[in-house]
Design an enzyme around this catalytic site. Structure first.
Site, short mmCIF file in Angstrom:
data_model
loop_
_atom_site.label_atom_id
_atom_site.label_comp_id
_atom_site.label_asym_id
_atom_site.label_seq_id
_atom_site.Cartn_x
_atom_site.Cartn_y
_atom_site.Cartn_z
N THR A 81 0.88 -1.18 0.00
CA THR A 81 0.00 0.00 0.00
C THR A 81 0.91 1.23 0.00
OG1 THR A 81 -0.10 -0.19 2.41
CG2 THR A 81 -1.96 -1.07 1.17
N LEU A 83 6.27 -6.32 11.64
CA LEU A 83 7.64 -6.79 11.45
C LEU A 83 8.57 -5.70 10.94
CD1 LEU A 83 8.62 -7.49 8.27
CD2 LEU A 83 7.01 -9.35 8.58
N ARG A 84 9.79 -5.80 11.43
CA ARG A 84 10.84 -4.88 10.98
C ARG A 84 11.70 -5.58 9.95
NH1 ARG A 84 13.77 -4.83 16.35
NH2 ARG A 84 12.92 -6.91 16.15
N LEU A 140 14.94 5.99 20.17
CA LEU A 140 15.50 7.31 20.54
C LEU A 140 16.90 7.49 19.99
CD1 LEU A 140 14.60 8.42 24.18
CD2 LEU A 140 13.71 9.26 22.02
N CYS A 159 7.96 1.92 5.04
CA CYS A 159 6.82 1.95 5.96
C CYS A 159 6.63 3.29 6.68
CB CYS A 159 6.95 0.84 6.99
SG CYS A 159 6.75 -0.79 6.26
N ARG A 164 14.08 2.20 -0.42
CA ARG A 164 12.90 3.05 -0.54
C ARG A 164 12.99 4.19 0.47
NH1 ARG A 164 8.21 -1.17 0.21
NH2 ARG A 164 9.83 -2.07 1.53
C1 UDX Z 1 8.94 -0.24 10.77
C2 UDX Z 1 8.30 -0.61 12.11
O1 UDX Z 1 9.31 -0.73 13.11
C3 UDX Z 1 7.54 -1.93 11.99
O2 UDX Z 1 6.90 -2.24 13.21
C4 UDX Z 1 6.54 -1.80 10.89
O3 UDX Z 1 5.87 -3.03 10.72
C5 UDX Z 1 7.19 -1.39 9.59
O4 UDX Z 1 7.94 -0.18 9.77
P1 UDX Z 1 11.14 -0.93 9.48
O5 UDX Z 1 10.73 0.03 8.42
O6 UDX Z 1 11.65 -2.27 9.08
O7 UDX Z 1 9.91 -1.22 10.46
O8 UDX Z 1 12.30 -0.22 10.32
P2 UDX Z 1 12.62 0.30 11.78
O9 UDX Z 1 13.63 -0.60 12.37
O10 UDX Z 1 11.43 0.63 12.60
O11 UDX Z 1 13.37 1.67 11.39
C6 UDX Z 1 12.72 2.66 10.59
C7 UDX Z 1 13.65 3.81 10.30
O12 UDX Z 1 13.86 4.59 11.46
C8 UDX Z 1 15.05 3.42 9.81
O13 UDX Z 1 15.42 4.31 8.78
C9 UDX Z 1 15.93 3.60 11.03
O14 UDX Z 1 17.26 3.89 10.68
C10 UDX Z 1 15.24 4.79 11.71
N1 UDX Z 1 15.43 4.83 13.16
C11 UDX Z 1 14.92 3.84 13.96
C12 UDX Z 1 16.08 5.91 13.74
O15 UDX Z 1 16.54 6.84 13.05
N2 UDX Z 1 16.21 5.96 15.10
C13 UDX Z 1 15.71 4.99 15.91
O16 UDX Z 1 15.88 5.11 17.12
C14 UDX Z 1 15.04 3.89 15.33
#
Ligand code: UDX
Length: 488
Positions: free
Chosen positions: A90, A158-159, A258, A268, A338
């Protein structure tokens, strides 16, 4: 339904492939479905069309067991399944903030008229508020099974990089159901994780779909909050790493999400944040979520700030400079580019006339297709060769452990910008590097509490290890704690 349900999973991206493969590993018979014949052929041959640690061996095991199969045929899938999970993408609408539900709509419209016997259709894709109700009304009208075909909503959390663990042992299972029958069926599907203690939260579908959107918006808010504080740190001389540790020690706040730096990207968080705000506005609740626009804006400013930092570090201009870039994926453990902050920063620096040599352990092929204008190096050392400034943009572990002494011999100038706070500043400085990082004072150290960060300064010779946080940090910590607690 007394026997184990047979399962189909529509959409074989990160989510769908992980879901199908993990359910097969739990003993279910599973059919993965996609309209992309090439993708299905790869999966049938045991090859993952994307990078996800640990998933490919499980895929091969599932195929060998005979419980996992793949098809492009909707009629076969409709005939096969008792529970149909819809996991299609989506994405953001081109040129607009809202979600593009066309893949979900096409999947639903293709599947529903083929459903001739009682079954459960389960939405798993992330959607704007109000989506589930519309599909629930349409399903019994379109499906030949009538009311025997029911809709439920079961969001995934999920991450990327943790898909297997997050699928088999999620923090919680949220089941949005309209009937006891639907709840019982989902309890059967998730019997194993439930028995292992994973909380099963049954609710209505409107809440379930919102849990996912709200969770992503909250995570994004936390990340932007600490990054906004990094901006304040830069004008007060406080240290955002010390600040983050002090904030995270408050159990009401917690330290997850944080990590300051270059902000969030990926397939996402950015688009789900925008889709939630746009969806709420369409339903008349736009004001409630107007703050999400600011969260998005703070996140965008990180990328601009990093380009500025790179320019300053390169002596005031980027044109003609050689810039080494470490990291292109939106986060470590993934090849996903992405909305990747790292790739955007690299491309913007290139657009300002610098020569960019980039290296990423997983995302090079995908990045090369989108940005053939960048140079791609075969290693960390290759990216650093003759660089006027070195940028760490994605915190892959192999970058944190790179030897600054070895790298010092290959660069033109020992200047590094650590956008993800992944390097040991004191060690790099001790090797003669001009070390810079957003939200950190140029010369001050994260004192006393920095060991908690794992990747920060650690017991190195030039550290002022007096166990006391600087006054500026402490004052800012208090203000930030109050502000975040009020917001939550
Ligand atoms: C995220 C959500 O965590 C997950 O629950 C959802 O299902 C899909 O979107 P994801 O996109 O795999 O998962 O990545 P995530 O590990 O959450 O990180 C997202 C982004 O935030 C990354 O670019 C990461 O580098 C950044 N991030 C994350 C930070 O800059 N600081 C943080 O403390 C945590």
């Amino acid at each position: 339904m007394s026997r184990r349900p047979r399962i189909t999973v529509f959409g074989t991206g990160y989510l769908g492939t992980a879901h199908a493969t993990c359910l097969a590993s739990l003993g279910f018979r599973v059919l993965g479905v996609d309209i992309a014949a090439g993708r299905i052929a790869a999966l049938e041959a045991g090859r993952l069309p994307f990078y996800e640690p640990g998933l490919e061996p499980l895929l091969r095991k599932g195929l060998r067991s005979g419980r996992l199969g793949f098809t492009t045929s909707y009629p076969s899938a409709a005939e096969f399944g008792d529970v149909h999970f819809i996991c299609v993408g989506t994405p953001q609408r081109p040129g607009a903030p809202g979600a593009d539900l066309s893949q979900f709509e096409a999947c639903f419209a293709g599947l529903a008229p083929l459903l001739r016997r009682p079954c459960l259709v389960v939405g798993k894709s992330t959607v704007p508020p109000g989506t589930a109700a519309g599909y629930a009304q349409r399903l019994p009208v379109i499906a030949p099974a009538g009311a025997g075909a029911e809709l439920a909503w079961n969001p995934e959390f999920l991450r990327e990089g943790h898909a297997v663990a997050d699928t088999l042992r999620p923090d919680r299972i949220v089941a949005g159901v309209w009937s006891d029958r639907a709840e019982a069926t989902l309890r059967m599907v998730y019997a194993e994780p439930i028995a292992a203690g994973v909380p099963f939260l049954a609710t209505d579908p409107a809440t379930a779909e919102l849990v996912k959107a709200a969770a992503n918006a909250f995570l994004a808010t936390k990340i932007s909050f600490i990054n906004a504080m990094a901006e304040v740190c830069e004008v007060t001389g406080a240290d955002v790493l010390s600040l983050a540790v002090a904030l995270g020690r408050d159990p009401r706040i917690g330290d997850a999400g944080l990590r300051p730096g270059l902000g969030f990207g990926g397939g996402c968080l950015p688009k789900d944040l925008r889709a939630l705000a746009a969806g709420a506005a369409e339903l008349g609740a736009g004001q409630a979520l107007s703050f999400l626009h600011e969260i998005d804006a703070i996140n965008g400013r990180r990328r601009t700030r990093l380009v500025d930092l790179a320019r300053e570090a390169a002596g005031g201009r980027l044109e003609g400079r050689r810039v080494g870039v470490l990291g292109l994926a939106f986060k470590p453990g993934s090849d996903d580019i992405r909305d990747s902050p790292a790739l955007e920063v690299a491309a913007r620096i290139r657009a300002q006339g610098a020569r960019v040599a980039a290296f990423d352990p997983a995302a090079m092929d995908l990045a090369r297709r989108v940005h053939p204008d960048l140079d791609y190096a075969g290693s960390v050392l290759g990216a650093a060769r003759d660089a006027d400034v070195l940028l760490l943009l994605t915190e892959w572990p192999e970058f944190s452990t790179a030897d600054p002494e070895v790298l010092a011999k290959t660069v033109a100038r020992r200047t590094v910008v650590d956008a993800r706070h992944a390097l040991d500043a004191a060690v790099w400085r001790a090797c003669g590097w001009d070390y810079r990082a957003p939200g950190r004072p140029g010369t001050a150290r994260a004192r006393g509490i920095s060991d908690d960060l794992g990747t920060g300064d650690s017991g190195t010779p030039d550290r002022e290890d007096d166990g006391i946080t600087g006054t500026g940090d402490a004052e800012l910590s208090q203000a930030a704690v109050a502000c975040l607690a009020a917001a939550s």
